[in-house]
Scaffold this motif. Structure first.
Motif, PDB file in Angstrom:
ATOM      1  N   UNK A 164       3.302  27.147  56.546  1.00 39.62           N
ATOM      2  CA  UNK A 164       4.967  26.928  56.346  1.00 39.62           C
ATOM      3  C   UNK A 164       5.659  27.754  57.483  1.00 39.62           C
ATOM      4  N   UNK A 165       6.885  27.561  57.400  1.00 42.38           N
ATOM      5  CA  UNK A 165       7.951  28.016  58.197  1.00 42.38           C
ATOM      6  C   UNK A 165       7.769  29.773  58.434  1.00 42.38           C
ATOM      7  N   UNK A 166       7.312  30.530  57.356  1.00 38.25           N
ATOM      8  CA  UNK A 166       7.259  31.941  57.710  1.00 38.25           C
ATOM      9  C   UNK A 166       5.888  32.230  58.286  1.00 38.25           C
ATOM     10  N   UNK A 167       5.071  31.390  58.086  1.00 37.28           N
ATOM     11  CA  UNK A 167       3.600  31.652  58.758  1.00 37.28           C
ATOM     12  C   UNK A 167       3.204  31.017  59.902  1.00 37.28           C
ATOM     13  N   UNK A 168       4.347  29.935  60.507  1.00 32.07           N
ATOM     14  CA  UNK A 168       3.759  29.128  61.366  1.00 32.07           C
ATOM     15  C   UNK A 168       3.815  30.089  62.899  1.00 32.07           C
ATOM     16  N   UNK A 169       4.575  30.935  63.073  1.00 35.51           N
ATOM     17  CA  UNK A 169       4.499  31.692  64.109  1.00 35.51           C
ATOM     18  C   UNK A 169       3.168  32.465  64.178  1.00 35.51           C
ATOM     19  N   UNK A 170       2.562  33.034  63.232  1.00 32.87           N
ATOM     20  CA  UNK A 170       1.319  33.877  63.266  1.00 32.87           C
ATOM     21  C   UNK A 170       0.158  32.822  63.508  1.00 32.87           C
ATOM     22  N   UNK A 171       0.424  31.652  62.707  1.00 26.25           N
ATOM     23  CA  UNK A 171      -0.949  30.631  62.822  1.00 26.25           C
ATOM     24  C   UNK A 171      -0.772  30.114  64.293  1.00 26.25           C
ATOM     25  N   UNK A 172       0.422  29.951  64.985  1.00 27.25           N
ATOM     26  CA  UNK A 172       0.287  29.381  66.405  1.00 27.25           C
ATOM     27  C   UNK A 172      -0.507  30.474  67.263  1.00 27.25           C
ATOM     28  N   UNK A 173      -0.033  31.882  67.084  1.00 25.11           N
ATOM     29  CA  UNK A 173      -0.755  32.927  67.761  1.00 25.11           C
ATOM     30  C   UNK A 173      -2.170  32.803  67.742  1.00 25.11           C
ATOM     31  N   UNK A 174      -2.581  32.491  66.122  1.00 28.19           N
ATOM     32  CA  UNK A 174      -4.222  32.499  65.705  1.00 28.19           C
ATOM     33  C   UNK A 174      -4.759  31.524  66.619  1.00 28.19           C
ATOM     34  N   UNK A 175      -4.239  30.037  66.691  1.00 27.77           N
ATOM     35  CA  UNK A 175      -4.954  29.246  67.020  1.00 27.77           C
ATOM     36  C   UNK A 175      -5.006  29.214  68.642  1.00 27.77           C
ATOM     37  N   UNK A 176      -3.984  30.010  69.163  1.00 22.80           N
ATOM     38  CA  UNK A 176      -3.958  30.038  70.606  1.00 22.80           C
ATOM     39  C   UNK A 176      -5.395  31.191  70.856  1.00 22.80           C
ATOM     40  N   UNK A 177      -5.508  32.041  70.105  1.00 17.29           N
ATOM     41  CA  UNK A 177      -6.550  33.043  70.266  1.00 17.29           C
ATOM     42  C   UNK A 177      -7.949  32.349  70.027  1.00 17.29           C
ATOM     43  N   UNK A 178      -8.009  31.332  68.938  1.00 14.79           N
ATOM     44  CA  UNK A 178      -9.352  30.590  68.839  1.00 14.79           C
ATOM     45  C   UNK A 178      -9.348  29.802  70.329  1.00 14.79           C
ATOM     46  N   UNK A 179      -8.457  29.268  70.815  1.00 13.03           N
ATOM     47  CA  UNK A 179      -8.539  28.397  71.903  1.00 13.03           C
ATOM     48  C   UNK A 179      -9.080  29.303  72.955  1.00 13.03           C
ATOM     49  N   UNK A 180      -8.513  30.640  73.243  1.00 11.67           N
ATOM     50  CA  UNK A 180      -8.912  31.419  74.199  1.00 11.67           C
ATOM     51  C   UNK A 180     -10.527  31.908  73.949  1.00 11.67           C
ATOM     52  N   UNK A 181     -10.909  32.024  72.739  1.00 10.74           N
ATOM     53  CA  UNK A 181     -12.208  32.151  72.206  1.00 10.74           C
ATOM     54  C   UNK A 181     -13.218  31.331  72.815  1.00 10.74           C
ATOM     55  N   UNK A 182     -12.752  30.036  72.330  1.00  5.12           N
ATOM     56  CA  UNK A 182     -13.647  28.996  72.418  1.00  5.12           C
ATOM     57  C   UNK A 182     -14.033  28.770  73.826  1.00  5.12           C
ATOM     58  N   UNK A 183     -13.088  29.193  74.781  1.00  4.08           N
ATOM     59  CA  UNK A 183     -13.519  28.992  76.411  1.00  4.08           C
ATOM     60  C   UNK A 183     -14.698  30.016  76.781  1.00  4.08           C
ATOM     61  N   UNK A 184     -14.845  31.030  75.886  1.00  4.49           N
ATOM     62  CA  UNK A 184     -15.887  32.079  76.374  1.00  4.49           C
ATOM     63  C   UNK A 184     -17.301  31.370  76.081  1.00  4.49           C
ATOM     64  N   UNK A 185     -18.283  31.704  76.995  1.00  5.41           N
ATOM     65  CA  UNK A 185     -19.490  30.935  77.078  1.00  5.41           C
ATOM     66  C   UNK A 185     -20.440  31.190  75.641  1.00  5.41           C
ATOM     67  N   UNK A 186     -20.158  32.448  75.126  1.00  4.57           N
ATOM     68  CA  UNK A 186     -20.875  32.735  73.927  1.00  4.57           C
ATOM     69  C   UNK A 186     -20.278  32.417  72.651  1.00  4.57           C
TER      70      UNK A 186
END
Length: 267
Positions: A164-186
């Protein structure tokens, strides 16, 4: 952490390191932004210490992170008995398979997401919330070691979109982190698309760890804690469930594109 043998050990080492550095309590206090009397109270056990204080003390005393390391060991020893076998398996794993139907798995959570999730339990004090957040962040160090385990995670698209609106900022940061992690070979992150309405994994979260020797250990989470699984037939059942869940998820590259699409849909 305020009392007990581990806390006494940390205080003793703090005092030893300070004296070895030739610093009085007043001099040391100025360097860590506390009064000399405050330092005295910490060393005597009359005041609690926290992670930030010990981190600063390690820096000032050039101790090679000894105090923080002792704190991590004490926190590990302080974990409930049901969790310790799994912590050992997680630490020694060469391969980790993790599925969670309702949350981002702990090994891939950012600090703000972890804090928000843990704080949802209103029975926990602020200090306990911060302690649990710190422990969760420390456990992620396994992914940064020189020879890290191969981590494969499966998450639900609905988890990514629960914001929701109150959690969206944190969730956007979290998904960005997932994307960074997913680029790591392991690290591989796979998403079960929302149109897959039912599958065996929805019965609950689980993780599997395989050691260098090929032994498997499983871990099941529940509302009151968790259970480590090491019986061959139970592990085999979890492996079969993992294969079923993994087959429902998108391939790695498609999962990355879906995560990007979720973020784009918010802006």
């Amino acid at each position: 952490m305020e009392s007990g043998p581990s806390a006494e050990l940390i205080r003793a080492q703090l005092r030893r390191l300070r004296m070895k550095a030739g610093l009085s309590q007043e001099e040391f206090g100025k360097l860590v932004h506390f009064s000399g009397s405050h330092i005295s109270s910490i060393e005597l056990g009359q005041r609690p210490f926290d992670r930030l204080f010990l981190k600063r003390a390690d820096e000032v005393l050039d101790s090679g992170e000894l105090l923080i390391t002792l704190l991590k060991m004490a926190e590990r020893e302080g974990q409930p008995s049901w969790l310790r076998p799994w912590l050992d398996a997680e630490r020694d794993a060469q391969l980790l398979w993790c599925y969670h139907p309702t949350l981002i798995p702990g090994l891939l959570q950012i600090e703000n997401y972890a804090r928000t999730v843990i704080r949802a339990d209103d029975m926990l004090s602020d200090d306990e919330v911060e302690r649990r957040v710190a422990v969760r962040m420390d456990r992620q160090a396994v992914l940064g070691r020189p020879q890290p385990p191969k981590l494969v995670t499966v998450i639900e698209e609905t988890v990514l979109r629960r914001a929701d609106e109150s959690f969206r900022g944190i969730m956007a940061q979290q998904i960005a982190h997932l994307l960074e992690c997913a680029e790591r070979s392991h690290i591989s992150v796979h998403v079960v698309p929302a149109e897959i309405s039912t599958h065996v994994g929805l019965a609950g979260p689980f993780t599997l760890a395989r050691s260098e020797g090929g032994e498997w250990v499983g871990h099941l989470e529940n509302q009151l804690g968790g259970t480590s699984i090491d019986k061959d037939e139970d592990v085999a059942s979890l492996v079969a469930r993992w294969e079923s869940v993994r087959s429902e998820a998108l391939p790695r590259r498609q999962s990355i594109e879906l995560m990007k699409e979720v973020m784009t849909s918010w802006s």
